[in-house]
Design a protein around this motif. Structure first.
Motif, mmCIF file in Angstrom:
data_model
loop_
_atom_site.group_PDB
_atom_site.id
_atom_site.type_symbol
_atom_site.label_atom_id
_atom_site.label_comp_id
_atom_site.label_asym_id
_atom_site.label_seq_id
_atom_site.Cartn_x
_atom_site.Cartn_y
_atom_site.Cartn_z
ATOM 1 N N LYS A 89 6.819 -8.622 -1.246
ATOM 2 C CA LYS A 89 8.159 -9.113 -0.925
ATOM 3 C C LYS A 89 8.843 -9.752 -2.129
ATOM 4 N N LYS A 90 8.079 -10.456 -2.961
ATOM 5 C CA LYS A 90 8.685 -11.091 -4.131
ATOM 6 C C LYS A 90 9.247 -10.042 -5.073
ATOM 7 N N ARG A 91 8.480 -8.988 -5.317
ATOM 8 C CA ARG A 91 8.961 -7.909 -6.209
ATOM 9 C C ARG A 91 10.129 -7.191 -5.566
ATOM 10 N N GLU A 92 10.078 -7.007 -4.264
ATOM 11 C CA GLU A 92 11.191 -6.374 -3.566
ATOM 12 C C GLU A 92 12.468 -7.185 -3.759
ATOM 13 N N THR A 93 12.374 -8.495 -3.565
ATOM 14 C CA THR A 93 13.538 -9.367 -3.744
ATOM 15 C C THR A 93 14.061 -9.291 -5.170
ATOM 16 N N ASN A 94 13.155 -9.242 -6.136
ATOM 17 C CA ASN A 94 13.578 -9.151 -7.538
ATOM 18 C C ASN A 94 14.310 -7.840 -7.804
ATOM 19 N N LEU A 95 13.859 -6.755 -7.192
ATOM 20 C CA LEU A 95 14.550 -5.471 -7.356
ATOM 21 C C LEU A 95 15.979 -5.573 -6.837
ATOM 22 N N TRP A 96 16.138 -6.187 -5.663
ATOM 23 C CA TRP A 96 17.490 -6.356 -5.116
ATOM 24 C C TRP A 96 18.358 -7.161 -6.079
ATOM 25 N N ARG A 97 17.795 -8.226 -6.623
ATOM 26 C CA ARG A 97 18.564 -9.080 -7.529
ATOM 27 C C ARG A 97 18.925 -8.360 -8.821
ATOM 28 N N GLU A 98 18.123 -7.366 -9.181
ATOM 29 C CA GLU A 98 18.403 -6.580 -10.385
ATOM 30 C C GLU A 98 19.397 -5.454 -10.118
ATOM 31 N N GLY A 99 19.889 -5.381 -8.872
ATOM 32 C CA GLY A 99 20.881 -4.365 -8.526
ATOM 33 C C GLY A 99 20.304 -3.084 -7.977
ATOM 34 N N ILE A 100 18.996 -3.040 -7.782
ATOM 35 C CA ILE A 100 18.350 -1.870 -7.178
ATOM 36 C C ILE A 100 18.240 -2.156 -5.686
ATOM 37 N N LEU A 101 19.237 -1.714 -4.953
ATOM 38 C CA LEU A 101 19.415 -2.162 -3.569
ATOM 39 C C LEU A 101 18.795 -1.247 -2.526
ATOM 40 N N ASP A 102 18.534 -0.003 -2.887
ATOM 41 C CA ASP A 102 17.967 0.912 -1.897
ATOM 42 C C ASP A 102 17.180 2.014 -2.596
ATOM 43 N N TRP A 103 16.652 2.941 -1.797
ATOM 44 C CA TRP A 103 15.808 4.003 -2.339
ATOM 45 C C TRP A 103 16.567 4.856 -3.354
ATOM 46 N N GLU A 104 17.828 5.146 -3.086
ATOM 47 C CA GLU A 104 18.610 5.977 -4.000
ATOM 48 C C GLU A 104 18.768 5.286 -5.348
ATOM 49 N N ASP A 105 19.043 3.969 -5.321
ATOM 50 C CA ASP A 105 19.152 3.224 -6.574
ATOM 51 C C ASP A 105 17.850 3.283 -7.358
ATOM 52 N N PHE A 106 16.736 3.123 -6.664
ATOM 53 C CA PHE A 106 15.421 3.131 -7.321
ATOM 54 C C PHE A 106 15.174 4.470 -8.002
ATOM 55 N N ARG A 107 15.406 5.540 -7.268
ATOM 56 C CA ARG A 107 15.106 6.874 -7.808
ATOM 57 C C ARG A 107 16.050 7.275 -8.930
ATOM 58 N N THR B 239 17.393 5.200 -11.096
ATOM 59 C CA THR B 239 17.229 4.319 -12.251
ATOM 60 C C THR B 239 16.075 4.836 -13.101
ATOM 61 N N ALA B 240 16.365 5.211 -14.331
ATOM 62 C CA ALA B 240 15.353 5.859 -15.181
ATOM 63 C C ALA B 240 14.182 4.943 -15.471
ATOM 64 N N ARG B 241 14.466 3.701 -15.821
ATOM 65 C CA ARG B 241 13.395 2.767 -16.161
ATOM 66 C C ARG B 241 13.573 1.476 -15.383
ATOM 67 N N ILE B 242 12.465 1.000 -14.827
ATOM 68 C CA ILE B 242 12.478 -0.260 -14.085
ATOM 69 C C ILE B 242 11.448 -1.179 -14.715
ATOM 70 N N LYS B 243 11.864 -2.350 -15.032
ATOM 71 C CA LYS B 243 11.006 -3.322 -15.708
ATOM 72 C C LYS B 243 9.722 -3.570 -14.909
ATOM 73 N N GLY B 244 8.593 -3.463 -15.613
ATOM 74 C CA GLY B 244 7.311 -3.733 -14.979
ATOM 75 C C GLY B 244 6.682 -2.539 -14.299
ATOM 76 N N ILE B 245 7.348 -1.389 -14.298
ATOM 77 C CA ILE B 245 6.816 -0.177 -13.676
ATOM 78 C C ILE B 245 6.776 0.925 -14.721
ATOM 79 N N GLY B 246 5.578 1.402 -15.042
ATOM 80 C CA GLY B 246 5.423 2.449 -16.035
ATOM 81 C C GLY B 246 6.003 3.773 -15.578
ATOM 82 N N ALA B 247 6.179 4.678 -16.522
ATOM 83 C CA ALA B 247 6.814 5.964 -16.228
ATOM 84 C C ALA B 247 6.023 6.772 -15.197
ATOM 85 N N ALA B 248 4.687 6.821 -15.366
ATOM 86 C CA ALA B 248 3.876 7.604 -14.425
ATOM 87 C C ALA B 248 3.931 7.000 -13.027
ATOM 88 N N LYS B 249 3.799 5.674 -12.955
ATOM 89 C CA LYS B 249 3.870 5.007 -11.651
ATOM 90 C C LYS B 249 5.242 5.178 -11.022
#
Length: 254
Positions: free
Chosen positions: A14-32, A34-44
């Motif tokens: 939940k903490k990481r989820e909240t941080n994603l929202w605060r970074e502007g990644i609000l839903d699945w479409e935003d996540f997919r 976004t080319a690079r997300i801090k703390g998540i490697g390319a393969a992951k």
């Protein structure tokens, strides 16, 4: 809310989820997208993108059972907004308080229809399974501890393995505590006068009165009591969903 949910991804809390929202990644479409997300490697990130794509297709196909495997049960309420039309609200009456007591009445409200199944009349595996066959979600009050284990004991596999929102726990998170009738009053819901002050113990007494003397009045009052239990779950679920959604979004300052 479910498309904002990242708890379906492995090792993401939940903490990481909240941080994603605060970074502007609000839903699945935003996540997919976004080319690079801090703390998540390319393969992951690629693996997570595939998982979100599968979740998206499952949601579009109304395959709600898929989310039982990947979403923590305490968060199943997040599914409600996608399945209001396919929810089955459920409550049972029994001959006692033990999980091994007989199931006397099963009340189900789904798709605008109230279904009451009575022991010795029409309560059996086939009718119970048929009443729930189209349900994509279940809503109960204390069903995870009482109703569903008892039904599974007496009617194995009749209840579908779909997401389940237990309002006893969801209401507590939303700021309401106590039993169903207490929460109804807190939310301004009124019961019909004839069953307004009835309790579960009196429901057991009514069943035994019906068994002893076949009093139609006793059975009808029991069915009315159960119907009120079931029908009030719907407005409580709607209000609780809105409150929990608001809580999450305010915490993330969205």
């Amino acid at each position: 809310m479910i498309r904002r949910t990242f708890l379906i991804l492995p090792a993401l809390g939940k903490k990481r989820e909240t941080n994603l929202w605060r970074e502007g990644i609000l839903d699945w479409e935003d996540f997919r997208s976004t080319a690079r997300i801090k703390g998540i490697g390319a393969a992951k990130k690629s693996e997570m993108d595939l998982l979100l794509a599968r979740a998206d297709s499952s949601l579009a196909a109304k395959q709600s059972e898929y989310f039982c495997r990947i979403l923590p049960s305490v968060e199943h309420w997040r599914m409600l907004d996608n399945f209001w039309e396919d929810v089955a609200y459920l409550d049972i009456e029994t001959s006692g308080r033990s999980r091994y007591a007989e199931v006397t009445v099963v009340g189900i409200y789904t798709k605008g229809q109230m279904i009451s199944l009575v022991k010795g009349q029409d309560l059996n595996f086939q009718n119970l399974a048929a009443a729930l066959k189209d349900a994509k979600m279940l809503v109960t009050f204390n069903g995870s501890s009482f109703d569903l284990p008892i039904l599974e004991y007496h009617f194995p596999f009749a209840v579908p393995k779909v997401p389940h929102c237990d309002l006893r726990h969801a209401c507590r998170r939303a700021g309401y505590s106590g039993g169903l009738k207490i929460i109804e009053k807190q939310m301004g819901l009124l019961r019909e006068r004839e069953v307004e002050y009835m309790t579960g113990e009196e429901a057991v007494y009514l069943w035994h009165a019906w068994q002893r003397s076949h009093s139609k009045n006793a059975l009808n009052l029991l069915l009315k009591y159960n119907e009120e239990d079931v029908m009030n779950l719907e407005p409580i679920a709607h209000k609780t969903y809105r409150l929990l959604e608001q809580q999450l979004l305010e915490e993330a300052k969205i």
